[in-house]
Write a protein that holds these residues in place. Structure first.
Motif, short mmCIF file in Angstrom:
data_model
loop_
_atom_site.label_atom_id
_atom_site.label_comp_id
_atom_site.label_asym_id
_atom_site.label_seq_id
_atom_site.Cartn_x
_atom_site.Cartn_y
_atom_site.Cartn_z
N LEU A 30 7.49 2.24 -0.35
CA LEU A 30 7.77 2.36 1.07
C LEU A 30 6.60 3.00 1.80
CD1 LEU A 30 11.47 3.62 1.02
CD2 LEU A 30 10.63 1.28 1.26
N GLU A 47 0.58 -1.99 -8.94
CA GLU A 47 0.12 -3.13 -8.15
C GLU A 47 -0.50 -4.14 -9.11
OE1 GLU A 47 -3.33 -2.39 -5.52
OE2 GLU A 47 -3.14 -0.29 -6.05
N PRO A 71 -1.85 9.77 -6.83
CA PRO A 71 -1.56 10.27 -5.49
C PRO A 71 -1.91 11.75 -5.38
CG PRO A 71 0.45 10.21 -6.78
CD PRO A 71 -0.63 9.61 -7.64
N SER A 72 -1.93 12.24 -4.15
CA SER A 72 -2.23 13.65 -3.95
C SER A 72 -1.42 14.18 -2.78
CB SER A 72 -3.73 13.83 -3.72
OG SER A 72 -4.17 12.99 -2.69
N ILE A 102 -5.02 -0.96 -3.76
CA ILE A 102 -4.40 -0.77 -2.44
C ILE A 102 -3.68 0.58 -2.41
CG2 ILE A 102 -2.64 -1.66 -0.87
CD1 ILE A 102 -4.83 -3.61 -0.90
N LEU A 103 -3.11 0.93 -3.54
CA LEU A 103 -2.50 2.26 -3.64
C LEU A 103 -3.59 3.21 -4.10
CD1 LEU A 103 0.84 1.32 -5.42
CD2 LEU A 103 0.55 2.03 -3.04
N THR A 104 -4.12 4.00 -3.17
CA THR A 104 -5.29 4.78 -3.55
C THR A 104 -5.30 6.11 -2.83
OG1 THR A 104 -7.68 4.72 -3.70
CG2 THR A 104 -6.71 3.52 -1.88
N LYS A 105 -6.47 6.67 -2.74
CA LYS A 105 -6.62 7.98 -2.15
C LYS A 105 -7.18 7.81 -0.75
CE LYS A 105 -8.82 12.33 -3.43
NZ LYS A 105 -8.20 13.29 -4.34
N TYR A 115 -2.43 5.10 6.39
CA TYR A 115 -1.04 4.83 6.03
C TYR A 115 -0.77 5.50 4.69
CZ TYR A 115 0.10 1.49 9.67
OH TYR A 115 0.38 0.90 10.87
N LEU A 116 0.34 6.20 4.59
CA LEU A 116 0.66 6.92 3.36
C LEU A 116 1.81 6.24 2.63
CD1 LEU A 116 0.55 10.63 4.60
CD2 LEU A 116 -1.26 9.29 3.50
N VAL A 117 1.78 6.35 1.30
CA VAL A 117 2.84 5.79 0.47
C VAL A 117 3.34 6.89 -0.45
CG1 VAL A 117 3.45 4.00 -1.20
CG2 VAL A 117 1.66 3.56 0.50
N PRO A 118 4.57 7.36 -0.24
CA PRO A 118 5.08 8.44 -1.10
C PRO A 118 5.19 7.98 -2.55
CG PRO A 118 6.80 7.63 0.41
CD PRO A 118 5.52 6.98 0.81
N SER A 119 4.82 8.86 -3.46
CA SER A 119 4.93 8.57 -4.89
C SER A 119 6.27 9.08 -5.39
CB SER A 119 3.79 9.26 -5.64
OG SER A 119 4.10 9.31 -7.02
N GLU A 165 3.78 13.95 -3.51
CA GLU A 165 2.42 13.42 -3.41
C GLU A 165 2.45 12.01 -2.82
OE1 GLU A 165 0.45 16.09 -6.96
OE2 GLU A 165 0.40 13.91 -7.15
N PHE A 166 1.30 11.61 -2.33
CA PHE A 166 1.22 10.35 -1.59
C PHE A 166 -0.03 9.57 -1.98
CE2 PHE A 166 3.83 13.17 0.80
CZ PHE A 166 4.74 12.39 1.50
N PHE A 167 0.12 8.26 -2.02
CA PHE A 167 -1.04 7.39 -2.01
C PHE A 167 -1.45 7.16 -0.56
CE2 PHE A 167 1.28 6.06 -5.84
CZ PHE A 167 0.28 6.16 -6.80
N LEU A 215 -3.18 3.98 1.81
CA LEU A 215 -3.69 2.61 1.79
C LEU A 215 -5.15 2.65 2.25
CD1 LEU A 215 -0.65 0.67 3.33
CD2 LEU A 215 -1.12 1.23 0.95
#
Lengths: 592, 592
Positions: free
Chosen positions: A180, A231, A573-574, B167-170, B179-183, B189-191, B193
């Motif tokens: 998400l 991915e 992630p961070s 695409i899921l990165t830092k 854009y953030l993606v919660p892990s 923590e978040f990835f 985009l």
């Protein structure tokens, strides 16, 4: 900055002055001269510095492994006896005339020679940029690039249009967990990353674009099993006004040309086809490895009267299955090996692994067999088994008896394992299509039907009536391409009528309201002139893994993630700032 | 299912029986026969049904617009006088022999004929699959597909490897909002985009892959200005051991071959180059539209003594600028038009727009000029202006005087607007390179240096010392490709030395700790043998927009989002279940 790649040099260049750029694979000082093996993308070449050129020699002395150099030199034949036939440049060497150190290097934490693969995967992922310097890794990425290039060329030539679909989108129906993405401009709302471009490619067919493809990134937030990645990439294809036969012909043509062009392998033309029912019956799997010349043989009819409940129960159960698996020369198996296989089938839920060793059937009949279960089997049953399996002296027959699902999974897996362990594999590449899948499987736990593929898969035209009367018997227009026991890709002709789509949703327990909320735009689009259409998707990572012989999809991706979906290289992630969360109208939940 | 595309038929097919599939563009009943214009991806063809075949005729009578049909028929010449020269199939028609209705269609909410573009963009986006049926939209997507195809072919032939980056990165350093993606597996923590694959492509160079490209999706969570999208696509390129001259030559060669191949346009060889300083001086912009034959002319030296503070102030201010812009035949402009331009420059912060109309300078000298500011200008100044601008009778001279930034932005924009409004554009396609950018701009508000490109851009070798002594004078090794006033792409040679990278971070006020946290992996990689490297990125959406003459990048994307970053088609973003949030360790913040 260079005139040639190191690895492209050979005796034809003798006498030429060349400028090379690359990395120091190795420096050796020998007999008063310095040898540097210089490496670039194309390979290695040996450069020799002699003390005559004092200044250059002094610089060469400073050089260490993985330094980045620019070298000017003259190509000359190697002296007699020092030719290296293992190296494409092994007939020549470069007399170093000038050397510039473009960059220094600290000692790398992983070795970049033949021992590199010994480093832990953790270290390799953390220093991925070093790991990728290894020729083996570079070769895999190059093959991947050539594979997509060949795919694109094949499809471009046939009028397919490469069209990009969104990454920030709505939850898609593959059923795995979505990644998400919180929306800042719509507080409390989220995008989902696509598990596939499924609905968009169907919409493109409704747009009349006729032939679509995309090498598309897809995302699944799953607990990573053995070889999954958060991915991954698929070659995604959709066409209109094409039958499954035409489409399958086109797609196997593409795979054939890919294998031929990229790795010089000629695959059969056409690919054999198996129905789902036959694949399950003969191999216990809908992605059978045809290299294994062993088959499951049904023997329930021989067992239903025996005085041995382990066999007789499943033999009489409409949902049960009893099979024999003949292993030629299996008589050689030790007790320990058999115990190992018994453990192995246990992973798949089998409660045991019965067997008969065929020692001297020809001479002694029943007395020539050896088995803990023999005492339970009447003569007629034993004779029936021997006749049906065609077992001969020296063979071993394994048995599976349980619910059909357990038998298929356990004995299907055992079949493949025996094939590998016993060196029985026949042929290097054995592709096939599996067709005639059921539309639905019954989920006894929840007492409902689930789609075997996705809910947009069309039923066979002549089975439309079965949706009402007997959903379990309804076959779909789906097809899977399988290679050596791996599913390369799969797809289907899609439902192009609104009414059929609603009927299938209903069967799958998706209420009108849910359907409207999740797929309303698709249902609406079906009412504005949707053409018959279908398509498929190939898993690119897996395909390249097979083609390169890599052990994992991680080895054919430049920057893969770990099993816990982390990137060791970038530390993603961070954590993020509170301010960023606030902008997204989010708060962290304190952990339970 | 078909033998040909509708639009591919012509008089060469006369007499052939064909099977066509497509959509009903129009049905007309005329003189007892039914005419159906059948449309597919390749075009329209007219099909005639006559009442002789009663059953088929009856089916043809049911047909409505956008029904999906399969038609069997025979190609025949159109009767004399009914040939349609506007249609590629206009010399022939199909005599309908059989007709199958593959799907019906409700009346579409947007017209699909020549009035389609009149529909509101909202409606077009909501029913995107209908909007995309329009030949104009299909042509754009086809051009886009051909553009990427030509790019790939060009690069493949030159040894570039197509490599996918995550695409899921830092969080990446472009500086826009991520854009953030919660892990789920790393709670809290978040990835992020990627805003571009910048760091990954540099790492690939450190891996020795030498030549990389990717047609890469990039993401920026920005408030969408006129023509931005939350996700966009760039052709991303990086090479090692190549000078900027070589790289620029290669890249303009690619763009030339693209234009030639895809739209038959021959661009100049080589592209002209302008330094940043010259571009700003002559055009007030670092992406000048060279089609406009107007230039900014510095006149501060003529103004610094005048008794008119509006001019004299900026003329004396080291950060000020005073320019004249001569508009040939500008004497025709009405008072109202000049007021309009005054408003226009106001958008860019200009506080007014002074001008002089040159009525009869030749005959009357100063008396022949007309201007509200004339009274403030001594004779020498007037004569200097006239001489320097070369203005002649009938011209008009505009003036800009303010901080240099305001003058450049306002008069630079005015220059382009005048060129368009007055029909002055010369040449259709005017590409150029802009080079010799400053490394840094001074941000007076925060009293610190900011990178004009990104912080990985290398300074010119001979300016390395200026990093210490005079950062503002330090030029970078960056280059931008500009076409008709639009930045097509840009890039730079990168910093390949650890120490220089740290020095630049320091200048940009990035502390060692921040640098370590955000870019630690890059800094570390620089120490293990990083080659000299550089690259660039082209904005694909914008390039295709220019090549197709589309008015917006939304018109060259299959499924674009609105200005509020929403997808009207799928209703993304949308709310999610509480359970999903819980899995992600998140909670919605109640709105303030």
């Amino acid at each position: 900055m260079r005139t040639q790649y190191c690895g492209d040099l050979n005796s034809q260049h003798t006498g030429q002055e060349v400028v090379l750029c690359g990395w120091v694979q190795r420096r050796r000082d020998h007999g008063g001269v310095i040898f540097i093996d210089l490496r670039d993308r194309e390979g290695l070449v040996q450069v020799v510095f002699d003390p005559d050129r004092a200044e250059v020699f002094a610089r060469a002395e400073q050089v260490r492994s993985e330094y980045v150099l620019k070298i000017t030199g003259r190509v000359r034949p190697r002296p007699e006896g020092t030719i290296n036939p293992d190296l494409s440049t092994g007939e020549i060497e470069i007399l170093g005339l000038d050397l510039e150190i473009l960059n220094a290097a600290e000692t790398p934490p992983i070795q970049l020679d033949s021992h590199a693969a010994d480093a832990s995967e953790e270290l390799r992922l953390r220093y991925r940029y070093l790991d990728l310097r290894r020729p083996e890794m570079q070769a895999r990425l190059r093959t991947r690039s050539r594979v997509t290039q060949a795919m694109r060329r094949f499809l471009d030539e046939r009028g397919f249009l490469d069209i990009e679909t969104p990454i920030l989108t709505k939850s898609t129906p593959e059923g795995a967990r979505d990644y998400l993405v919180p929306s800042r401009t719509h507080p409390g709302e989220f995008f989902a990353l696509p598990q596939s471009p499924q609905l968009f490619k169907q919409l493109l067919m409704m747009s009349g674009l006729d032939r679509y493809y995309q090498i598309a990134r897809c995302f699944r937030d799953e607990d990573l099993r053995a070889d999954r990645q958060p991915e991954f990439t698929q070659l995604d294809i959709e066409v209109s006004f094409m039958s499954e036969d035409e489409l399958m012909g086109l797609m196997e043509g593409m795979i054939r040309s890919l294998f031929s062009e990229v790795i010089g392998v000629e695959l059969p033309d056409p690919f054999p086809r198996l129905t789902y029912a036959e694949a399950m019956r003969r191999f216990g799997s809908d992605r059978p490895d045809l290299r294994v010349p062993l088959e499951l043989i049904d023997v329930a009819d021989l067992m239903d009267g025996v005085d041995f409940q382990v066999f007789a129960g499943p033999a009489k159960d409409p949902e049960g299955r009893v099979v024999a698996l003949r292993l030629p020369k299996g008589g050689e198996l030790s007790r320990k090996e058999i115990d190992g296989y018994t453990q192995f089938v246990g992973i798949y839920g089998a409660k045991g692994l019965a067997y008969i060793k065929v020692n001297e059937w020809a001479a002694k009949g029943r007395e020539g067999l050896q088995s803990p279960i023999l005492k339970f089997l009447p003569d007629a049953t034993v004779e029936g088994i021997m006749a049906r399996t065609g077992a001969v002296d020296g063979d071993l027959i394994f048995f599976g008896a349980d619910k059909a699902r357990v038998v298929n999974e356990s004995i299907g897996a055992l079949r493949v394992k025996l094939g590998q362990d016993r060196g029985l594999l026949e042929g290097e590449w054995r592709p096939l299509w599996v067709v005639d899948f059921p539309m639905f499987e019954h989920d006894p736990a929840n007492g409902r039907w689930v789609a075997l593929h996705h809910p947009f898969t069309a039923p066979k035209d002549e089975h439309l009536g079965l949706l009402e009367s007997d959903p379990g018997a309804c076959l779909s227009r789906a097809y899977d391409m399988v290679l050596n026991g791996t599913e390369l890709g799969g797809g289907s002709i899609r439902i192009h009528r609104d009414a059929v789509q609603r009927q299938v949703f209903k069967l799958l327990n998706i209420s009108d309201e849910q359907a409207e909320e999740r797929f309303g735009f698709l249902l609406k689009a079906l009412r504005f002139g949707c053409p018959p259409h279908g398509g498929l998707a190939f898993g690119l990572d897996r395909l390249v893994m097979l083609m390169t012989g890599a052990g994992s999809i991680r080895d054919v991706m430049a920057f893969p993630k770990t099993q816990t979906a982390a990137c060791l290289l970038t530390d993603a992630p961070s954590t993020v700032d509170e301010a960023q969360l606030k902008e997204l109208s989010l708060r962290l939940r304190t952990r339970a």
